[in-house]
Design a protein around this motif. Structure first.
Motif, PDB file in Angstrom:
ATOM      1  N   ASN A 181       4.271  20.966  -5.197  1.00  0.00           N
ATOM      2  CA  ASN A 181       5.447  20.279  -5.734  1.00  0.00           C
ATOM      3  C   ASN A 181       5.900  20.890  -7.058  1.00  0.00           C
ATOM      4  OD1 ASN A 181       5.963  18.409  -3.714  1.00  0.00           O
ATOM      5  ND2 ASN A 181       4.387  17.036  -4.473  1.00  0.00           N
ATOM      6  N   ASN A 198       3.697   5.955  -5.279  1.00  0.00           N
ATOM      7  CA  ASN A 198       3.509   6.150  -6.719  1.00  0.00           C
ATOM      8  C   ASN A 198       2.566   7.313  -6.991  1.00  0.00           C
ATOM      9  OD1 ASN A 198       5.206   4.109  -7.507  1.00  0.00           O
ATOM     10  ND2 ASN A 198       3.597   2.570  -7.665  1.00  0.00           N
ATOM     11  N   ALA A 199       1.499   7.383  -6.183  1.00  0.00           N
ATOM     12  CA  ALA A 199       0.526   8.474  -6.361  1.00  0.00           C
ATOM     13  C   ALA A 199       1.198   9.812  -6.074  1.00  0.00           C
ATOM     14  CB  ALA A 199      -0.673   8.264  -5.448  1.00  0.00           C
ATOM     15  N   MET A 200       2.075   9.829  -5.064  1.00  0.00           N
ATOM     16  CA  MET A 200       2.790  11.067  -4.745  1.00  0.00           C
ATOM     17  C   MET A 200       3.739  11.437  -5.889  1.00  0.00           C
ATOM     18  SD  MET A 200       3.635  10.208  -0.764  1.00  0.00           S
ATOM     19  CE  MET A 200       4.562  11.653  -0.300  1.00  0.00           C
ATOM     20  N   ALA A 201       4.445  10.426  -6.402  1.00  0.00           N
ATOM     21  CA  ALA A 201       5.398  10.686  -7.493  1.00  0.00           C
ATOM     22  C   ALA A 201       4.669  11.214  -8.730  1.00  0.00           C
ATOM     23  CB  ALA A 201       6.159   9.408  -7.833  1.00  0.00           C
ATOM     24  N   CYS A 202       3.460  10.683  -8.978  1.00  0.00           N
ATOM     25  CA  CYS A 202       2.683  11.146 -10.132  1.00  0.00           C
ATOM     26  C   CYS A 202       2.279  12.605  -9.992  1.00  0.00           C
ATOM     27  CB  CYS A 202       1.427  10.303 -10.305  1.00  0.00           C
ATOM     28  SG  CYS A 202       1.770   8.712 -11.031  1.00  0.00           S
ATOM     29  N   ARG A 203       2.268  13.103  -8.763  1.00  0.00           N
ATOM     30  CA  ARG A 203       1.909  14.510  -8.571  1.00  0.00           C
ATOM     31  C   ARG A 203       3.150  15.347  -8.229  1.00  0.00           C
ATOM     32  NH1 ARG A 203      -2.740  15.466  -4.770  1.00  0.00           N
ATOM     33  NH2 ARG A 203      -2.451  13.413  -3.876  1.00  0.00           N
ATOM     34  N   GLY A 204       4.272  14.905  -8.747  1.00  0.00           N
ATOM     35  CA  GLY A 204       5.457  15.758  -8.715  1.00  0.00           C
ATOM     36  C   GLY A 204       6.324  15.636  -7.474  1.00  0.00           C
ATOM     37  N   TYR A 205       6.011  14.698  -6.549  1.00  0.00           N
ATOM     38  CA  TYR A 205       6.840  14.561  -5.357  1.00  0.00           C
ATOM     39  C   TYR A 205       8.148  13.885  -5.748  1.00  0.00           C
ATOM     40  CZ  TYR A 205       8.408  13.292  -0.694  1.00  0.00           C
ATOM     41  OH  TYR A 205       9.155  13.152   0.450  1.00  0.00           O
ATOM     42  N   ARG A 236       5.043  14.222 -15.787  1.00  0.00           N
ATOM     43  CA  ARG A 236       3.989  14.138 -14.761  1.00  0.00           C
ATOM     44  C   ARG A 236       3.250  15.454 -14.573  1.00  0.00           C
ATOM     45  NH1 ARG A 236       7.749  10.329 -10.918  1.00  0.00           N
ATOM     46  NH2 ARG A 236       7.586   8.504 -12.259  1.00  0.00           N
ATOM     47  N   ARG A 279       0.841  -1.200   0.000  1.00  0.00           N
ATOM     48  CA  ARG A 279       0.000   0.000   0.000  1.00  0.00           C
ATOM     49  C   ARG A 279       0.881   1.256   0.000  1.00  0.00           C
ATOM     50  NH1 ARG A 279      -4.472   2.088   3.027  1.00  0.00           N
ATOM     51  NH2 ARG A 279      -4.843   4.055   1.948  1.00  0.00           N
ATOM     52  N   VAL A 300       6.018   5.343 -13.888  1.00  0.00           N
ATOM     53  CA  VAL A 300       6.028   4.707 -12.566  1.00  0.00           C
ATOM     54  C   VAL A 300       6.546   3.281 -12.687  1.00  0.00           C
ATOM     55  CG1 VAL A 300       4.549   3.818 -10.713  1.00  0.00           C
ATOM     56  CG2 VAL A 300       4.270   6.163 -11.503  1.00  0.00           C
ATOM     57  N   MET A 340      -3.456  20.404 -10.986  1.00  0.00           N
ATOM     58  CA  MET A 340      -2.144  20.570 -11.638  1.00  0.00           C
ATOM     59  C   MET A 340      -2.295  20.950 -13.117  1.00  0.00           C
ATOM     60  SD  MET A 340      -0.316  17.275  -9.915  1.00  0.00           S
ATOM     61  CE  MET A 340       1.325  17.537 -10.559  1.00  0.00           C
ATOM     62  N   PHE A 366      -1.216  19.553  -2.839  1.00  0.00           N
ATOM     63  CA  PHE A 366       0.053  18.818  -2.821  1.00  0.00           C
ATOM     64  C   PHE A 366       0.809  18.905  -4.154  1.00  0.00           C
ATOM     65  CE2 PHE A 366       2.405  14.828  -3.499  1.00  0.00           C
ATOM     66  CZ  PHE A 366       3.230  14.821  -2.392  1.00  0.00           C
ATOM     67  N   GLY A 367       0.121  18.578  -5.239  1.00  0.00           N
ATOM     68  CA  GLY A 367       0.758  18.575  -6.558  1.00  0.00           C
ATOM     69  C   GLY A 367       1.209  19.970  -6.967  1.00  0.00           C
ATOM     70  N   ASP A 401      -5.402   5.334  -2.045  1.00  0.00           N
ATOM     71  CA  ASP A 401      -3.963   5.341  -2.328  1.00  0.00           C
ATOM     72  C   ASP A 401      -3.485   6.740  -2.672  1.00  0.00           C
ATOM     73  OD1 ASP A 401      -3.871   2.644  -1.973  1.00  0.00           O
ATOM     74  OD2 ASP A 401      -4.027   2.162  -4.098  1.00  0.00           O
ATOM     75  N   PHE A 412      -5.796   7.432  -9.623  1.00  0.00           N
ATOM     76  CA  PHE A 412      -5.646   6.013  -9.304  1.00  0.00           C
ATOM     77  C   PHE A 412      -6.992   5.320  -9.103  1.00  0.00           C
ATOM     78  CE2 PHE A 412      -1.089   5.033  -8.188  1.00  0.00           C
ATOM     79  CZ  PHE A 412      -0.584   6.159  -8.807  1.00  0.00           C
ATOM     80  N   ARG A 468       2.040   2.009  -3.350  1.00  0.00           N
ATOM     81  CA  ARG A 468       1.010   2.633  -4.196  1.00  0.00           C
ATOM     82  C   ARG A 468       0.837   4.104  -3.822  1.00  0.00           C
ATOM     83  NH1 ARG A 468      -1.891  -2.127  -3.118  1.00  0.00           N
ATOM     84  NH2 ARG A 468      -3.433  -0.998  -1.910  1.00  0.00           N
ATOM     85  N   VAL A 469       0.888   4.385  -2.523  1.00  0.00           N
ATOM     86  CA  VAL A 469       0.773   5.781  -2.075  1.00  0.00           C
ATOM     87  C   VAL A 469       1.952   6.588  -2.621  1.00  0.00           C
ATOM     88  CG1 VAL A 469       0.805   7.310  -0.063  1.00  0.00           C
ATOM     89  CG2 VAL A 469      -0.560   5.239   0.007  1.00  0.00           C
ATOM     90  N   PHE A 528      -3.636  11.204   0.991  1.00  0.00           N
ATOM     91  CA  PHE A 528      -2.842  10.842   2.170  1.00  0.00           C
ATOM     92  C   PHE A 528      -2.608  12.015   3.101  1.00  0.00           C
ATOM     93  CE2 PHE A 528      -0.393  11.478  -1.646  1.00  0.00           C
ATOM     94  CZ  PHE A 528       0.345  12.589  -1.305  1.00  0.00           C
TER      95      PHE A 528
END
Lengths: 266, 236
Positions: B104, A212-219, B75, A206, B51, B152, B100-101, B87, B82, A209-210, B90
């Motif tokens: 970033n 990955n979701a963060m990375a998809c939003r630029g983290y 991205r 999990r 990813v 975004m 958040f986005g 997921d 998702f 997956r979290v 958070f």
């Protein structure tokens, strides 16, 4: 357990408030908390009375930020057993009499126990107030600006986020276990091994997956410095007041001064 | 515009998730990715944003080619919602999750505020602003997850099983929202009726490869759909 997850983030939810303390620059709040904690820790362990003036810091900030005091106290109590344990060992080993009250000798160990408890209360309150008036993202943002090593910041961010993930997964597993577990109240000891293993694997899955979701939003794991807003005169005044008071109470024994004022010299 | 050429992607355990995909999606198009479980729909979406690792092939969005150095740029252009909103959400507050986005991306706080307010209004969820994701219904979580990506302002919006966990009303609301959005859309779904309503093009995946690519009217073709173990939409 669901409540534990909600409680975990309840304090940070207060950070969305709009009081004068919430509006302060995050860097100023972070620095004020850091200075306060360092000053409180710097006192001698046999000088509990010197810490008393510092109680005004959490009291005033709690009132101004409209943070429920009970909410903070509940969390302070979580740290209490650890400090008590450390303090009680002092009582056992540091038995020399510091002074007597009504003929009863009070040991240096007992005095240091009181100091530890006051220190713990002040430091934990300072951190809790900081979290309740500043979103974690802003705190970590300012830590990056202060060049705190990124590994510490990432560890802090990830730990904070993944505690909730772990609790949620544990809650789902316990619910599923109970539904098929007859009248069992908790997890049976013989199932505990596979339960813990599954919990770890599910949490890792999990968490990925979290992430990955963060990375998809630029983290990104490397530094992501955000543009910070400018300091206002109010921010500078707040920080200056905290710095001056912390330094004054550290350098001058205010209790002695007050006593001298009342009793005409002690 | 999204261009995918000969894309083969693998999972860390070396399972081939996508196998030699060629696909071009033009600006403003809405494409449904259809296929049975394990066909590679989610994997294709994850591979587009880097990813999961690409073994070979090219992914290009608006002229930017996906690579290790350009993953951040890709991205910004491609937002992925998702399958499970849990997921994706958070942060303790909906506002922070949506912001958040944007944060970033290095936006100043004023612009972040404006973007969050705009997207909350567009999706009719402004009342959720100060709430915790833990206290939302499935439909609300889905809307917030979409808002988090839309804030975004990506040129390509990808949604993975957007109707999963939604009741009829929430599903209807999602259809209306998606129809209003001008972005290019790629929607991976099992919900054939939803795909037909929202998308003008359908791509059927099988074993990580594109089996069929055509107008969404093919979703009514019983013979074709049953060949790929899918259920066609009943006519009439």
């Amino acid at each position: 357990m669901k409540n534990a997850t909600k409680n975990l983030y309840a304090l940070e939810q207060l950070s969305a408030g709009g009081t004068c303390v919430h509006r302060l620059h995050p860097l100023v709040k972070l620095m004020a908390a850091a200075v306060f904690i360092v000053t409180v820790i710097s006192f001698d362990r046999y000088a509990p009375m010197r810490l008393v003036p510092y109680i005004f810091y959490p009291m005033i900030l709690t009132a101004l930020s409209e943070t429920p005091h009970s909410m903070l106290l509940k969390r302070v109590f979580i740290a209490l057993p650890f400090c008590l344990f450390a303090g009680v060992t002092n009582v056992m080993f540091d038995t020399a009499a510091a002074f007597t009250v009504g003929g009863v000798a009070v040991s240096y160990g007992a005095v240091s126990l009181v100091t530890i408890l006051i220190r713990m209360y002040l430091c934990v309150m300072a951190v809790l107030i900081l979290v309740s008036v500043t979103p974690l993202s802003e705190i970590t943002g300012e830590m990056r600006r202060l060049r705190v090593p990124n590994i510490f910041i990432i560890t802090l961010e990830m730990t904070y986020r993944y505690i909730g993930v772990l609790l949620n997964e544990a809650y789902s597993m316990i619910t599923a276990y109970r539904l098929r577990g007859g009248n069992k109240k908790g997890v049976d000891i013989r199932d505990m091994g596979s339960f813990a293993g599954q919990l770890l694997i599910r949490s890792l899955d999990r968490a990925e997956r979290v992430y990955n979701a963060m990375a998809c939003r630029g983290y990104a794991l490397q530094n992501t410095l955000r543009r910070s807003r400018r300091l206002t005169p109010g921010d500078i005044i707040f920080l200056a007041v905290v710095l001056i008071l912390c330094a004054t109470f550290r350098l001058v024994d205010v209790n002695r001064l007050i006593a001298a004022g009342i009793f005409g010299g002690v | 515009m999204l261009t995918i050429q000969g894309l083969t992607a693998i999972y860390p355990d070396k399972t081939k998730a996508v196998d030699g995909i060629d696909l071009i999606v033009n600006d403003g198009e809405s494409v449904a990715l259809i296929g049975e479980n394990g066909a590679g729909k989610t994997s294709l979406l994850l591979a587009v944003v880097g990813v999961i690792e690409s073994l070979s092939g090219v992914v290009e969005i608006d002229g930017v080619r996906l690579g290790k150095k350009t993953a951040g740029e890709i991205r910004k252009k491609a937002g992925l919602v998702f399958q499970n909103p849990d997921d994706q959400l958070f942060m303790p507050l909906i506002y922070d999750d949506i912001a958040f986005g944007c944060r970033n991306l290095g936006m100043p706080e004023d612009e972040v505020k404006a973007r969050v307010a705009d997207v909350l209004d567009r999706l009719n969820i402004a009342h959720l602003r100060g709430r915790s994701p833990l206290k939302l219904s499935g439909g609300e979580k889905r809307a917030v997850a979409m808002a988090a990506v839309l804030a975004m302002n990506p040129s390509l919006l990808m949604l993975d099983e957007p109707t999963a966990f939604l009741d009829h009303r929430a599903r209807r609301s999602l259809v209306e929202t998606l129809k209003k959005l001008s972005q290019t859309k790629i929607i991976a779904t099992h919900d054939i009726a939803f795909a037909a309503e929202v998308c003008d093009r359908a791509v059927i995946l099988k074993d990580g490869k594109i089996a069929v690519d055509g107008a969404s009217s093919l979703l009514y073709d019983e013979k074709l759909m049953s060949d790929y173990r899918l259920e066609a939409i009943a006519k009439g």
